[in-house]
Design an enzyme around this catalytic site. Structure first.
Site, short mmCIF file in Angstrom:
data_model
loop_
_atom_site.label_atom_id
_atom_site.label_comp_id
_atom_site.label_asym_id
_atom_site.label_seq_id
_atom_site.Cartn_x
_atom_site.Cartn_y
_atom_site.Cartn_z
N HIS A 130 72.35 18.28 -27.59
CA HIS A 130 73.74 17.91 -27.90
C HIS A 130 73.93 16.60 -27.15
O HIS A 130 73.80 16.58 -25.91
CB HIS A 130 74.67 19.00 -27.38
CG HIS A 130 76.12 18.81 -27.68
ND1 HIS A 130 76.88 19.81 -28.26
CD2 HIS A 130 76.97 17.78 -27.46
CE1 HIS A 130 78.13 19.39 -28.37
NE2 HIS A 130 78.21 18.16 -27.89
N HIS B 22 74.76 13.73 -24.86
CA HIS B 22 75.56 13.78 -23.64
C HIS B 22 75.20 12.62 -22.73
O HIS B 22 74.11 12.06 -22.81
CB HIS B 22 75.39 15.12 -22.92
CG HIS B 22 73.99 15.47 -22.55
ND1 HIS B 22 73.06 15.93 -23.46
CD2 HIS B 22 73.35 15.44 -21.35
CE1 HIS B 22 71.92 16.18 -22.85
NE2 HIS B 22 72.07 15.87 -21.56
N HIS C 152 79.68 19.13 -32.19
CA HIS C 152 78.23 18.95 -32.18
C HIS C 152 77.84 18.08 -33.38
O HIS C 152 77.32 18.57 -34.38
CB HIS C 152 77.52 20.31 -32.24
CG HIS C 152 76.07 20.23 -31.90
ND1 HIS C 152 75.53 20.94 -30.86
CD2 HIS C 152 75.05 19.53 -32.44
CE1 HIS C 152 74.23 20.69 -30.80
NE2 HIS C 152 73.93 19.84 -31.76
N ASP D 162 78.09 18.48 -13.33
CA ASP D 162 76.75 19.05 -13.52
C ASP D 162 76.54 20.17 -12.50
O ASP D 162 76.91 20.02 -11.33
CB ASP D 162 75.70 17.94 -13.34
CG ASP D 162 74.34 18.34 -13.87
OD1 ASP D 162 73.74 19.30 -13.33
OD2 ASP D 162 73.87 17.70 -14.83
#
Length: 112
Positions: free
Chosen positions: A97, A99, A45, A29
Site C-alpha cells: 500500500h 506509503h 488503497h 511507526d
C-alpha cells in the site's frame, strides 16, 4: 483485502494518529528508525507502490507532500527531515500500500 494499512485506516488495528483528513492518514511507526518516525498513506488503497502512479492518480502524491510539509511545520522539524518511499521487495517494501516514511529528530546519516 488483507492490507495492514487498510485495517489501520478502518480502525481495525490501533495506531497513534498524527493527522487525518478525507484523503490521507498519518500515524507513528511502531518500529521507529529515528526519534520522529511517522507514515503518511492514502486512505484509499489506490496503488500498491510507486510503480502504479499514473496521471489519473498522481494528485494524491502531491496532497501527501502538502500534508508532510504541514506536519513538519507543526512538529517543528526545522532542522530537517527525510521522506522515504520504498518501492518493491529489494527496496524493503513490506506493505503493499503506497506509503511515505517521514524521519527526523536528529542527524540521520548518509543514505546507503
Amino acid at each position: 483485502m488483507d492490507c495492514l494499512f487498510c485495517k489501520i485506516v478502518k480502525g481495525e488495528i490501533p495506531s497513534k494518529k498524527v493527522y487525518e483528513d478525507e484523503k490521507v492518514y498519518a500515524f507513528y511507526d511502531i518500529e521507529p528508525a529515528a526519534p520522529v518516525h511517522f507514515l503518511v498513506i492514502p486512505k484509499e488503497h489506490i496503488m500498491s507502490s510507486c510503480n502504479e502512479v499514473t496521471e489519473e492518480n498522481s494528485a494524491i502524491i502531491g496532497h501527501i507532500y502538502q500534508v508532510i510539509a504541514k506536519l513538519a511545520r507543526e512538529l517543528k522539524l526545522d532542522k530537517g527531515y527525510r521522506v522515504v518511499t520504498n518501492c518493491g521487495e529489494d527496496a524493503g517494501q513490506t506493505v503493499q500500500h503506497i506509503h511515505f516514511h517521514v524521519l527526523a529528530g536528529g542527524p540521520l546519516g548518509k543514505m546507503a
